[in-house]
Design an enzyme around this catalytic site. Structure first.
Site, PDB file in Angstrom:
ATOM      1  N   CYS A   2       0.839  -1.203   0.000  1.00  0.00           N
ATOM      2  CA  CYS A   2       0.000   0.000   0.000  1.00  0.00           C
ATOM      3  C   CYS A   2       0.877   1.257   0.000  1.00  0.00           C
ATOM      4  CB  CYS A   2      -0.868   0.042   1.244  1.00  0.00           C
ATOM      5  SG  CYS A   2      -1.769  -1.458   1.555  1.00  0.00           S
ATOM      6  N   ARG A  27       4.491   0.616  -6.206  1.00  0.00           N
ATOM      7  CA  ARG A  27       4.601  -0.255  -5.036  1.00  0.00           C
ATOM      8  C   ARG A  27       3.708  -1.486  -5.177  1.00  0.00           C
ATOM      9  NH1 ARG A  27       6.593   2.273  -0.266  1.00  0.00           N
ATOM     10  NH2 ARG A  27       5.285   0.944   1.027  1.00  0.00           N
ATOM     11  N   TRP A  77      -3.258  -2.457  -1.238  1.00  0.00           N
ATOM     12  CA  TRP A  77      -2.923  -3.811  -1.683  1.00  0.00           C
ATOM     13  C   TRP A  77      -3.669  -4.723  -0.720  1.00  0.00           C
ATOM     14  CZ3 TRP A  77      -0.218  -8.249   0.019  1.00  0.00           C
ATOM     15  CH2 TRP A  77       0.273  -9.089  -0.982  1.00  0.00           C
ATOM     16  N   ASN A 103      -1.247   1.648   6.349  1.00  0.00           N
ATOM     17  CA  ASN A 103      -0.501   0.497   5.830  1.00  0.00           C
ATOM     18  C   ASN A 103      -0.118  -0.365   7.014  1.00  0.00           C
ATOM     19  OD1 ASN A 103      -0.537   1.870   3.441  1.00  0.00           O
ATOM     20  ND2 ASN A 103       1.695   2.113   3.255  1.00  0.00           N
ATOM     21  N   GLY A 104      -0.113  -1.674   6.815  1.00  0.00           N
ATOM     22  CA  GLY A 104       0.257  -2.573   7.910  1.00  0.00           C
ATOM     23  C   GLY A 104      -0.927  -3.455   8.270  1.00  0.00           C
ATOM     24  N   GLU A 485      18.683 -15.969 -10.429  1.00  0.00           N
ATOM     25  CA  GLU A 485      18.128 -14.627 -10.629  1.00  0.00           C
ATOM     26  C   GLU A 485      17.514 -14.492 -12.033  1.00  0.00           C
ATOM     27  OE1 GLU A 485      17.201 -12.248  -8.969  1.00  0.00           O
ATOM     28  OE2 GLU A 485      17.229 -10.454 -10.221  1.00  0.00           O
ATOM     29  N   LYS A 489      13.621 -13.456 -12.602  1.00  0.00           N
ATOM     30  CA  LYS A 489      13.206 -12.294 -13.409  1.00  0.00           C
ATOM     31  C   LYS A 489      12.151 -12.723 -14.427  1.00  0.00           C
ATOM     32  CE  LYS A 489      14.099  -9.544 -11.587  1.00  0.00           C
ATOM     33  NZ  LYS A 489      14.865  -9.436 -10.388  1.00  0.00           N
ATOM     34  N   GLU A 492       8.787 -13.428 -12.675  1.00  0.00           N
ATOM     35  CA  GLU A 492       8.147 -12.216 -12.149  1.00  0.00           C
ATOM     36  C   GLU A 492       7.455 -11.383 -13.212  1.00  0.00           C
ATOM     37  OE1 GLU A 492      11.591 -10.280 -10.146  1.00  0.00           O
ATOM     38  OE2 GLU A 492      10.070  -9.744  -8.669  1.00  0.00           O
ATOM     39  N   HIS A 508      20.006 -34.818 -11.647  1.00  0.00           N
ATOM     40  CA  HIS A 508      19.453 -35.430 -10.436  1.00  0.00           C
ATOM     41  C   HIS A 508      17.942 -35.225 -10.335  1.00  0.00           C
ATOM     42  CE1 HIS A 508      23.424 -36.464  -9.051  1.00  0.00           C
ATOM     43  NE2 HIS A 508      23.823 -35.216  -9.296  1.00  0.00           N
ATOM     44  N   LYS A 607       6.418  -3.750  -4.581  1.00  0.00           N
ATOM     45  CA  LYS A 607       7.828  -3.360  -4.565  1.00  0.00           C
ATOM     46  C   LYS A 607       8.437  -3.564  -3.186  1.00  0.00           C
ATOM     47  CE  LYS A 607      11.640  -1.745  -6.247  1.00  0.00           C
ATOM     48  NZ  LYS A 607      12.421  -2.698  -7.060  1.00  0.00           N
TER      49      LYS A 607
HETATM   50  C1  AGP Z   1      12.901  -8.567  -7.005  1.00  0.00           C
HETATM   51  O1  AGP Z   1      12.776  -8.564  -8.379  1.00  0.00           O
HETATM   52  C2  AGP Z   1      11.696  -8.890  -6.284  1.00  0.00           C
HETATM   53  N1  AGP Z   1      10.618  -8.032  -6.628  1.00  0.00           N
HETATM   54  C3  AGP Z   1      11.778  -9.265  -4.833  1.00  0.00           C
HETATM   55  O2  AGP Z   1      12.254 -10.572  -4.825  1.00  0.00           O
HETATM   56  C4  AGP Z   1      12.652  -8.407  -3.879  1.00  0.00           C
HETATM   57  O3  AGP Z   1      13.994  -8.536  -4.209  1.00  0.00           O
HETATM   58  C5  AGP Z   1      12.399  -8.855  -2.431  1.00  0.00           C
HETATM   59  O4  AGP Z   1      11.041  -8.660  -2.119  1.00  0.00           O
HETATM   60  C6  AGP Z   1      13.272  -8.148  -1.427  1.00  0.00           C
HETATM   61  O5  AGP Z   1      13.058  -6.772  -1.433  1.00  0.00           O
HETATM   62  P1  AGP Z   1      14.075  -5.798  -0.697  1.00  0.00           P
HETATM   63  O6  AGP Z   1      15.362  -5.870  -1.432  1.00  0.00           O
HETATM   64  O7  AGP Z   1      13.420  -4.458  -0.778  1.00  0.00           O
HETATM   65  O8  AGP Z   1      14.199  -6.286   0.704  1.00  0.00           O
END
Ligand code: AGP
Length: 612
Positions: A2, A27, A77, A103-104, A485, A489, A492, A508, A607
């Site tokens: 949020c 976000r 959110w 938020n929270g 990674e 990507k 995501e 394996h 985010k």
């Molecule tokens: C990255 O592409 C992601 N959106 C996610 O994995 C992110 O790296 C993770 O949530 C950690 O976020 P931070 O680095 O703000 O702690």
């Protein structure tokens, strides 16, 4: 997750709130709303949308932009209750005079709701948040700030919230506990946000609220108190981000812009971190005594998602260079695992946002057990920075796309710098070797620039692969992380199922998945185990799976084994993930574009993940 914006000052609140909500869209959210207080009529206009900010703007146009110089705005959110107009924020009390955004999570909301309903309050939404304006209503005796403090003393959980009251037309009250909230200090005006990015177009002077602190803002005057009413000395910082950095600047998406910004971001990360006279690493802000660092028995890295992969690379670099046993834990697991950390363990918390709830909780657990904690973050004034003993700032500039790219590279580089610094303190490597490594680290921005030249080739490849349903990514040694990674990507941003594996692990189990429709992206650059990776690619070939190989320029080991070859600049293996991941970022981006995905705000993602 949020997003929060609040304002009090001379500007018209509604356009400012809308503009700021657009800046907070990145976000991740599903619904939005604003409440604007008109001092002339002492009335509040609330407009909410169960959809995006564009829809909210349309509704605001319909009602005729509410007048007023005080207001609050929110992107939600959904956690408790679906994204509906009723559940969207702001929420209000029974009188319709008090309006609040939050938020929270209010953990004891069921019990509070029952108590409030027993007293005759009506709470029509499904949210946990709605109890708070009603609690404030119960506590209100003509002073909003005091009522907020009293109400919050009954609340368990996490909150960043902003409240207005129609009877106090120039006042905004804000409070936070375990959720981010900052105040921007302007000329006779105050901005409040969950996020520094929303403030930088207006001011660079930022007040960071501490845990359990409540701020009362009246135009330009802000008073901060703890929940018991004690006045607190505010913490003010100056942010050096530019407003332009938080705009797309001609790129179709923030993700592409941030991929292309990587050389410059790394130059900033490396700025002043290698002493030009000695050629050795210097890390200002560490704040942990060199003697303590030199004496640690173990390093334990905690992080989530992409930062977790950067954590794997950091642990690898620390073991390789400083010869200190190093491991990495998912921050979400760490605090529940009765972790074996004490004063002789250096805990390194990596987080772009510095606000990730799981990582913050891990930091607190580590400190509770007496471990020195070093944060690697990108956001000055973030909660993790505040709670850690020392900080290495990534200095990568604001990262807006949900998918982390430039901050991943900055995290990798900070990990190498830390490893070099620890290696020097422990005399684990000859000084000449330390200097050579530092010098090669300084060359990384140029090498990344070289890797970015692959974009036309990768874009064409993405067109051919856009239909794919599954993909496998493999690598060895330092580049296991690159494979992980690269796969994350793709998942995501394009919603294609992808797995990252250590190349030797394929046989394996996961090799069972391979067929002509499952491409394998093999990271096969110069390394101690390249010949082994080549054998693994042969196994892939035998299963007719198409191979895309990332190789060192001029050193393709594959003949015709790989259908597509992506040549990247030569870098020593330990540093090579920084360069090798670039074509994988571009591949994920271009596949997502081909598939028509919302690249910057992928579905279900946020985010900064501020809930556990
Ligand atoms: C990255 O592409 C992601 N959106 C996610 O994995 C992110 O790296 C993770 O949530 C950690 O976020 P931070 O680095 O703000 O702690």
């Amino acid at each position: 997750m949020c997003g929060i914006i609040g304002y009090t000052g001379p500007r018209a609140a509604t356009p400012l709130l809308l503009e700021s909500l657009r800046r907070l869209e990145y976000r991740g959210y599903d619904s939005a709303g604003v409440a604007v207080l008109d001092a002339m009529t002492t009335s509040v206009t609330v407009v909410k949308s169960e959809r995006k900010v564009d829809e909210l703007a349309r509704k605001l146009d319909e009602v005729g932009m509410p007048a007023g110089h005080v207001g609050i705005g929110h992107t939600r959110w959904a956690t408790h209750g679906r994204p509906t107009v009723l559940n969207a924020h702001p929420h209000m009390d029974c009188t319709g005079r008090i309006h609040l955004i939050h938020n929270g999570i209010i953990e004891n909301y069921r019990e509070l709701r029952a108590q409030l309903e027993a007293k005759g309050h009506e709470l029509p939404s499904e949210t946990d948040t709605e109890v708070v304006p009603h609690l404030i209503e119960d506590c209100y005796r003509g002073n909003l700030e005091s009522a907020v403090r009293h109400a919050l003393s009954r609340v368990d959980g996490a909150y960043a919230l902003v409240v207005i009251h129609a009877d106090e037309p120039d006042t905004v009250v804000a409070a936070r506990l375990n959720a981010p909230l900052v105040l921007g200090l302007g000329n006779a005006e105050t901005f409040i946000s969950s996020d520094i990015t929303a403030l930088i177009p207006y001011t660079k002077r930022v007040m960071v609220l501490g845990e359990g602190e409540v701020a009362e803002a009246r135009a330009g005057v802000v008073t901060v108190r703890s929940l018991d009413g004690t006045v607190v000395e505010p913490r003010i910082i100056t942010v050096d981000w530019d407003a332009e950095q938080a705009q797309r600047g001609g790129y179709p998406h923030f993700m592409l812009k941030e991929i292309h910004e990587q050389p410059q971001a790394l130059r900033q990360t490396l700025r002043d971190r290698v002493d030009p006279d000695t050629g050795l690493v210097r890390l200002a802000g560490l704040e942990i005594d060199d003697g303590v660092l030199a004496g640690v028995r173990e390093v334990h890295v905690v992080a989530c998602g992409t930062a977790y992969y950067a954590g794997m690379a950091t642990a690898h670099a620390i073991e390789t260079l400083a010869r200190i046993p190093a491991r990495v834990s998912a921050a979400s697991e760490f605090r529940y695992a009765d972790p074996l950390v004490d004063a002789t363990t250096l805990v390194v918390a990596i987080s772009q946002s510095g606000e990730t709830a799981d990582t913050l909780a891990a930091v607190r657990e580590a400190r509770r057990r007496g471990a020195p904690v070093l944060a690697v973050t990108n956001v000055v004034g973030s909660a993790i920075n505040h709670e850690a003993d020392g900080v290495i700032l990534m200095q990568a500039g604001p990262e807006i796309a949900v998918a982390s790219t430039k901050c991943f590279l900055a995290q990798l580089v900070c990990g190498v710098l830390l490893a070099l610094y620890l290696a020097e303190l422990r005399s684990a490597l000859p000084v000449e070797e330390l200097r050579a490594l530092a010098a090669e680290t300084l060359e990384l921005p140029d090498k990344v620039e070289g890797a970015l030249q692959l974009e036309p080739q990768v874009a064409e490849l993405a067109q051919r692969l856009a239909h794919l349903r599954n993909a496998m990514y493999i690598g060895r040694g330092a580049n296991v992380v690159t494979a992980f990674e690269g796969a994350l990507k793709l998942k995501e941003v394009s919603y294609v199922h992808a797995e990252g594996y250590a190349a030797g692990e394929l046989k394996h189990g996961p090799i069972a998945l391979l067929d002509p429709d499952t491409p394998v992206v093999a990271v096969a650059t110069r390394s101690a185990t390249l010949a082994k990776t080549v054998s693994n690619v042969q196994e892939v070939n035998a299963r007719m799976a198409p191979v895309v190989a990332v190789v060192t320029a001029g050193e393709n080991p594959f003949d015709d084994m790989a259908a597509d070859i992506l040549e990247v600049p030569a870098v020593r293996e330990l540093l090579s993930p920084v360069v090798n991941v670039v074509p994988l970022q571009l591949l994920a981006y271009h596949i997502a574009v081909q598939r028509g995905c919302d690249v910057d705000q992928p579905r279900n993602l946020a985010k900064s993940v501020t809930v556990e």
